[in-house]
Enzyme design. Sequence first.
Site, short mmCIF file in Angstrom:
data_model
loop_
_atom_site.label_atom_id
_atom_site.label_comp_id
_atom_site.label_asym_id
_atom_site.label_seq_id
_atom_site.Cartn_x
_atom_site.Cartn_y
_atom_site.Cartn_z
N HIS A 128 -0.59 1.82 4.59
CA HIS A 128 -0.12 1.41 5.92
C HIS A 128 0.82 2.47 6.49
CE1 HIS A 128 2.77 -0.13 2.95
NE2 HIS A 128 3.70 0.05 3.87
N HIS A 161 4.05 2.86 9.11
CA HIS A 161 5.10 2.18 9.88
C HIS A 161 5.23 2.88 11.23
CE1 HIS A 161 7.20 0.21 6.35
NE2 HIS A 161 6.44 1.09 5.74
#
Length: 130
Positions: A96, A98
Site C-alpha cells: 500500500h 500512504h
Amino acid sequence: MDCIFCKIIKGEIPSYTIYEDDLITVFLDINPSTNGDCLIVTKEHYENFLDIPEDLINHIHKISIKIYSILKEKLNIDGITLIQNNFYGQDIKHYHVHLTPRYKNDKLTHSYNKEDLLELKKIFEKIKSA
Ligand code: AMP
Ligand code: ZN
C-alpha cells in the site's frame, strides 16, 4: 489468508472507500496524520515493493495524481506526501501507498535521532566500498 486489507477489499471489514477500480482501492486511513490521509491498496495481495508488478506501480502513480486532484478540490490541500513502507516499519504486509495531505498550518513532523547519525562522508564510503 488473515490479511486485514484483503478483508477490506472483500468487504468483510468496513472502510471509507473514496475510489476504486479493477486493480486498486483507496480508503481513508483509520489513524490519519492529517485530514484526508488515505491508502492506495492493491486488490491483489502483494507483500511489498519487491513483489509488485511494474505496470501496477505505474497505475498507482496515475491514481495518486487523481486522488491528489480530488483532495485538492474537496479539501483544499496544500501538498501531498507519498510513503510506502517495506519490511521494518511496514505493519500491514499487503502493499500500500500512504497519501498524506499536507496543509500549510499542519504541524506534521517526523522524529528521528539526529545524534545517532553518522557523518555523510562515512555513509558514502560504506555505500561505495567494494
Ligand atoms: P504501514 O505501517 O505502512 O503498514 O501502515 C499501515 C496503515 O494502515 C496505518 O497507517 C494504519 O493506520 C492503517 N490501517 C490499519 N488498519 C486499518 C483499517 N482497518 N482501515 C484503515 N486503515 C487501517
Ligand atoms: Zn492482503
